[in-house]
Structure formats: structure tokens, C-alpha cells
Design an enzyme around this catalytic site. Structure first.
Site, PDB file in Angstrom:
ATOM      1  N   LYS A 112       8.626   7.549  15.135  1.00 54.78           N
ATOM      2  CA  LYS A 112       7.521   6.831  14.464  1.00 54.78           C
ATOM      3  C   LYS A 112       6.841   5.863  15.444  1.00 54.78           C
ATOM      4  O   LYS A 112       5.616   5.799  15.555  1.00 54.78           O
ATOM      5  CB  LYS A 112       8.058   6.073  13.254  1.00 54.78           C
TER       6      LYS A 112
ATOM      7  N   TYR B 190     -10.387  -4.051  10.173  1.00 55.14           N
ATOM      8  CA  TYR B 190      -9.859  -3.590  11.455  1.00 55.14           C
ATOM      9  C   TYR B 190     -10.404  -2.226  11.883  1.00 55.14           C
ATOM     10  O   TYR B 190     -10.304  -1.870  13.062  1.00 55.14           O
ATOM     11  CB  TYR B 190      -8.330  -3.598  11.466  1.00 55.14           C
ATOM     12  N   LYS B 191     -11.001  -1.487  10.943  1.00 60.58           N
ATOM     13  CA  LYS B 191     -11.718  -0.252  11.308  1.00 60.58           C
ATOM     14  C   LYS B 191     -12.664   0.088  10.155  1.00 60.58           C
ATOM     15  O   LYS B 191     -12.682  -0.616   9.143  1.00 60.58           O
ATOM     16  CB  LYS B 191     -10.740   0.894  11.580  1.00 60.58           C
TER      17      LYS B 191
ATOM     18  N   THR C  77       8.503   0.723   9.087  1.00 57.51           N
ATOM     19  CA  THR C  77       8.519   0.914  10.541  1.00 57.51           C
ATOM     20  C   THR C  77       9.473  -0.105  11.172  1.00 57.51           C
ATOM     21  O   THR C  77       9.278  -1.311  11.000  1.00 57.51           O
ATOM     22  CB  THR C  77       7.099   0.732  11.102  1.00 57.51           C
TER      23      THR C  77
ATOM     24  N   HIS D 157     -12.171  20.760  27.524  1.00 58.61           N
ATOM     25  CA  HIS D 157     -11.006  21.340  28.201  1.00 58.61           C
ATOM     26  C   HIS D 157      -9.899  21.591  27.163  1.00 58.61           C
ATOM     27  O   HIS D 157      -9.682  20.749  26.288  1.00 58.61           O
ATOM     28  CB  HIS D 157     -10.520  20.347  29.272  1.00 58.61           C
TER      29      HIS D 157
ATOM     30  N   ARG E 257      -0.847   6.503  20.483  1.00 63.66           N
ATOM     31  CA  ARG E 257      -2.252   6.319  20.078  1.00 63.66           C
ATOM     32  C   ARG E 257      -2.827   5.053  20.715  1.00 63.66           C
ATOM     33  O   ARG E 257      -3.967   5.035  21.158  1.00 63.66           O
ATOM     34  CB  ARG E 257      -2.323   6.259  18.543  1.00 63.66           C
TER      35      ARG E 257
ATOM     36  N   CYS F 241      -0.429  -1.799  12.614  1.00 66.47           N
ATOM     37  CA  CYS F 241       0.478  -0.784  13.175  1.00 66.47           C
ATOM     38  C   CYS F 241       0.338  -0.682  14.697  1.00 66.47           C
ATOM     39  O   CYS F 241       1.261  -1.028  15.431  1.00 66.47           O
ATOM     40  CB  CYS F 241       0.198   0.568  12.533  1.00 66.47           C
TER      41      CYS F 241
ATOM     42  N   TYR G 175       0.818  -1.212   0.000  1.00 67.97           N
ATOM     43  CA  TYR G 175       0.000   0.000   0.000  1.00 67.97           C
ATOM     44  C   TYR G 175       0.856   1.268   0.000  1.00 67.97           C
ATOM     45  O   TYR G 175       0.654   2.182  -0.782  1.00 67.97           O
ATOM     46  CB  TYR G 175      -0.884  -0.023   1.251  1.00 67.97           C
TER      47      TYR G 175
ATOM     48  N   GLY H 144      -7.120  -2.725  16.099  1.00 65.98           N
ATOM     49  CA  GLY H 144      -6.662  -3.641  15.059  1.00 65.98           C
ATOM     50  C   GLY H 144      -5.689  -2.988  14.102  1.00 65.98           C
ATOM     51  O   GLY H 144      -5.163  -1.904  14.354  1.00 65.98           O
TER      52      GLY H 144
ATOM     53  N   ASN I  13       2.773   5.857  17.246  1.00 66.74           N
ATOM     54  CA  ASN I  13       1.777   4.777  17.249  1.00 66.74           C
ATOM     55  C   ASN I  13       1.549   4.216  18.653  1.00 66.74           C
ATOM     56  O   ASN I  13       0.431   3.843  19.009  1.00 66.74           O
ATOM     57  CB  ASN I  13       2.200   3.675  16.278  1.00 66.74           C
TER      58      ASN I  13
END
Ligand code: SAJ
Length: 426
Positions: free
Chosen positions: A203, A312-313, A117, A241, A210, A257, A10, A254, A207
Site C-alpha cells: 500500500k 487538494y485536487k 494505511t 512510447h 505516485r 495520502c 470516508y 496534496g 502511494n
């Protein structure tokens, strides 16, 4: 200038197209002959329509897929770095192979960029020695650096053109060669890291952050349930806030990464405790989703559950480490990928899976009508646009039961409740 991109997944394909569409001669090399054959037939096989036509433009102009790596002024390495479960770290086989491939065609004055990565230290500790096995000296004869890709699957093309870039080079000349390469192609800023190891660390830090933040949102979801609070509205209020920005809870984390990259930081010192706990919190969410279902229908025995969305999303086709798929496996009878079925200890029911975007032929996907036909319950596993547009009345007419579990917040709860559904959310 000529470029050879190594690895046409990709990211490699999108990166090769970025340079090719800007007028540079690009050779795209991949060890998988089928990938090259498919590309030569003009079929990029990507799930984002805008990106697909962008790649097709590149294939019709300056991008040449090749079964052999070519000498080039610049080599960009975009190969995968899978998780090596046995050693709890990165499997760098493809990076090493790509390094050897580049070394075979490398000339004095060339530039090599690693985008994959990788654990901190890979560019200087592993790639550089492979590249300098001939007469060429890294720094002296060849520019070398690390610049990670940071694009968000689902929004690849936009982020490729607009995201900031981090560049870590082995010396100043490498930094300036790599900077001048990417500068014309992104509207984002190019930030220079002290060295490639720092850029590699950054990098992973992005991740891992997150992953931890999502674990925090998932923790709040579990806590809010005890208080009978709607966690999403609580998070939305908290985010008013100026220094709070909590992410969204969900059925788990998922993709290839976030669940994987924190492991690349593991150095055996125990300092990754927080990262490890975050991963545990996230990986327990599929079980929690099934608990929500059991709360609604008591026992799963002899029940039929339709899992809608096993990527996965939302709005992507990738099923790697998918929480929706994990939910389907925990429920029992789904024969899916090569991993062994999980013994979740749940009463065995039967499961149907449907996904309008997934393309993995190993999955026993069924059309929506078949999936929900006679189902006692539906679980949404991924927030695809197609699911937001579903008509609850139509689904109700096909189902046997009225239970819907929506941990991805994809349907309009009020609308479905109005149609008689018992909707369970995080
Ligand atoms: N998720 C939540 N709650 C959220 C956000 C995400 O549960 O608030 C879940 C998603 O549903 C999914 C998983 O997390 O299962 C990962 O999705 P994602 O959209 O957060 O990230 P990826 O894996 O698609 O892409 C990430 C991105 N990294 C960051 O945002 C720091 C992307 O920019 C990177 O380029 C990509 O990893 C990568 O290739 O490393």
C-alpha cells in the site's frame, strides 16, 4: 454474518455501506458521537453525490450507526493514521484504540481486518498483541489480516466495487476468511500477499511511487520552462512510447495520502533518499507558481490575487495539505487553518479565496464574483469542472488586471488568451 466497522470516515462509511447494501448486517461505530448522530439523522456528509445516495440506501437498510461497538463475526478497522511530524512517522493512536475496542467485544471464531494505511509490521507487531490480551490466541482463535483500501477520492464508489484487493493474513485460515469476505463485493482480483507486513508495504509502495512520479513530472515542468517548451505536450508525446507513462505536473501534491504515506516507510536507514527528494520537489511547487505570477505582474505589492480552488485536487471537497491553500498562504493574508502562516518572503498583497466544493468553515471563502472583483490576477489551484466552464469574458469584466496563472490546466488557454488574458501555465 454480522460486521462491525470501526471508524466511519470516508472509507469506513463507504466500506460499511458496501457490505450493508449486499445484505449483511453492519454496525458502524465511531468514537465521534456527532458522526453517529448525523448518520442517524440520515446525513452522510460526503461530497460525491453517487456515494452519498449509496450510503443513504445502506442507512435505510442494513447499516446501523452505533455509539457503542458491537460483537460481530467480522471487525473491520478503518480509522485514520495521521502523520506524526515529531517522530516522522505514523501516529497509531487510533489504530491502538480501535484494537482495544475490538478486543473488548472479540469472541473466538471472529475475524479482524485492518484497512487503515500503516507502517509495515503494524498488524502483527501492534494490533495482534492488543487483540490477544484476553484468552484468545491470534490465528488459533481469531482470524487476523491486513487489506488496504485503495479507492481514489472523487471516484470512491466505482473503485470500491472494481479495484483489485491485496490480502495479507497471519495464517492461511485468516487469508481465506478475508478473501471470502471481499470476493463477492469487487469485480477486481484478490491478490494474496505473503503476510500482513508485505500487504502494508505494498500500500505504501503504491502511494510513494505516485508521489515520486509526480515529482518527476514537476521536474520536467521546471526543465521545460528553461527551454521554452510546453511540458504537457512534451509529456503527451513521450507517453506514446509503450513503456513510458509520465504523470501530470501541477502546483504540488496534496491530500492526506501521497504527501504523508512515504514517511511511513522511513526506517532511519537513509534508504528513503529518493522518496524524500520527491517530496521536496513537490512541496516547492507552490512557490514556483507564485514565481510564475511574479514574472507576469512584476511585483505583488498592493496587488489583489484571487486563488480559485483550494481543495487538494479537482472535484473533491477535501482541503488537507492543499497546494492551492499553500499558494494563498504564501501570498500573504489568508487566515486559514490551525497551522501558522508561512513566511514566504513575498511582497505582501491581498488574497481572496473561492472554492465551489470546499466545505471547511474555518476558511474565509468568498463567492466567485467577490473573489475576482477588482483582482489583478487569478490563480487556479484546483481543476474543478466549475472552473473549466467559466466564461472568460465575464471574468474579464470584473477583474482589474488580465493575468491568469493556471498550473492545474483547467481552462482553455487559447480561449482566455483570445479574451485578452495573459495566461501563464507550467
Ligand atoms: N497530482 C498531480 N499530478 C498527477 C496526479 C496527481 O500533481 O498526475 C496531485 C493531485 O492534484 C493531488 C495529489 O497529487 O494534489 C494526490 O492526488 P491523487 O489523485 O494522485 O491521489 P489521492 O491522494 O486522491 O489518492 C491516492 C490514490 N493512490 C494512488 O493512486 C496510488 C488512491 O488510489 C489511494 O486510495 C489514496 O491515495 C489513499 O487513500 O491512499
Amino acid at each position: 454474518m454480522s460486521i462491525c466497522v470501526h471508524g466511519l470516515g470516508y472509507i469506513g462509511l463507504a466500506t460499511a455501506s458496501l457490505f450493508a447494501n449486499a445484505g449483511t448486517d453492519v454496525t458502524g461505530f465511531d468514537v465521534d458521537e456527532c458522526v453517529i448522530d448525523r448518520l442517524n439523522e440520515g446525513d452522510p456528509n460526503v461530497s460525491e453525490p453517487e456515494l452519498e445516495s449509496y450510503i443513504q440506501d445502506a442507512l435505510e437498510s442494513n447499516l446501523t450507526p452505533s455509539h457503542r461497538p458491537q460483537p460481530a463475526d467480522v471487525h473491520i478497522i478503518c480509522v485514520p493514521t495521521p502523520y506524526d511530524e515529531l517522530n516522522d512517522g505514523a501516529d497509531l493512536t487510533y489504530v491502538k484504540d480501535a484494537g482495544r475496542t475490538v478486543a473488548n467485544v472479540l469472541r473466538s471464531g471472529d475475524t479482524v481486518v485492518l484497512e487503515s494505511t500503516v507502517p509495515p509490521g503494524t498488524t502483527t507487531g501492534i494490533l495482534a498483541p492488543i487483540l490477544s490480551q484476553g484468552d484468545l490466541e491470534i490465528g488459533e482463535d481469531v482470524h487476523l489480516g491486513y487489506t488496504p483500501e485503495t479507492v481514489m477520492p472523487g471516484n470512491t464508489l466505482t473503485e470500491l466495487r472494481t479495484n483489485d484487493r491485496i490480502v495479507g493474513g497471519v495464517d492461511e485460515a485468516s487469508v481465506s476468511a478475508i478473501k471470502s469476505l471481499y470476493e463477492p463485493l469487487t469485480s477486481g482480483e484478490i491478490h494474496v500477499a505473503a503476510d500482513p507486513t508485505t500487504a502494508e508495504f505494498v500500500k505504501l509502495a503504491q502511494n510513494a511511487e505516485r508521489n515520486v512520479s509526480i515529482a518527476y513530472a514537476n521536474t520536467l515542468a521546471l526543465l521545460a520552462e528553461n527551454y521554452g517548451i510546453d511540458v504537457r505536450s512534451a509529456i503527451s508525446l513521450a507517453n506514446n512510447h509503450p513503456r513510458v507513462d509520465i504523470l501530470s505536473p501541477g502546483p504540488g501534491v496534496g491530500g492526506h495520502c501521497l504527501p504523508v504515506d512515504p514517511h511511513f516507510l522511513s526506517d532511519g536507514s537513509g534508504a528513503t533518499e529518493l522518496l524524500d527528494i520527491a517530496s521536496q520537489v513537490n512541496s516547492r511547487m507552490p512557490e514556483h507558481v507564485i514565481r510564475l505570477l511574479e514574472d507576469a505582474i512584476d511585483s505583488l505589492e498592493d496587488k489583489t490575487v484571487a486563488v480559485l480552488g483550494i481543495t487538494y485536487k479537482g472535484n473533491v471537497s477535501d482541503t488537507r495539505n492543499s497546494p492551492g491553500l499553500e499558494i494563498a498562504k504564501l501570498l500573504g493574508t489568508v487566515t486559514v487553518d490551525t497551522r501558522p502562516a508561512m513566511d514566504g518572503g513575498w511582497d505582501e498583497g491581498s488574497v481572496t479565496i473561492h472554492d465551489p466544493r470546499a466545505t471547511d468553515s474555518r476558511l474565509q471563502l468568498v463567492p466567485l464574483d467577490v473573489a475576482v472583483d477588482g483582482a489583478d490576477a487569478v490563480i487556479f489551484g484546483a481543476a474543478h469542472d466549475e472552473f473549466a466552464a467559466l466564461d472568460p469574458e465575464d471574468i474579464r469584466s470584473k477583474m482589474a488586471g488580465r493575468t491568469v496563472v493556471d498550473p492545474v490546466d483547467v481552462i482553455d488557454t487559447a480561449q482566455w488568451t483570445e479574451q485578452g488574458f495573459d495566461v501563464r501555465t507550467l
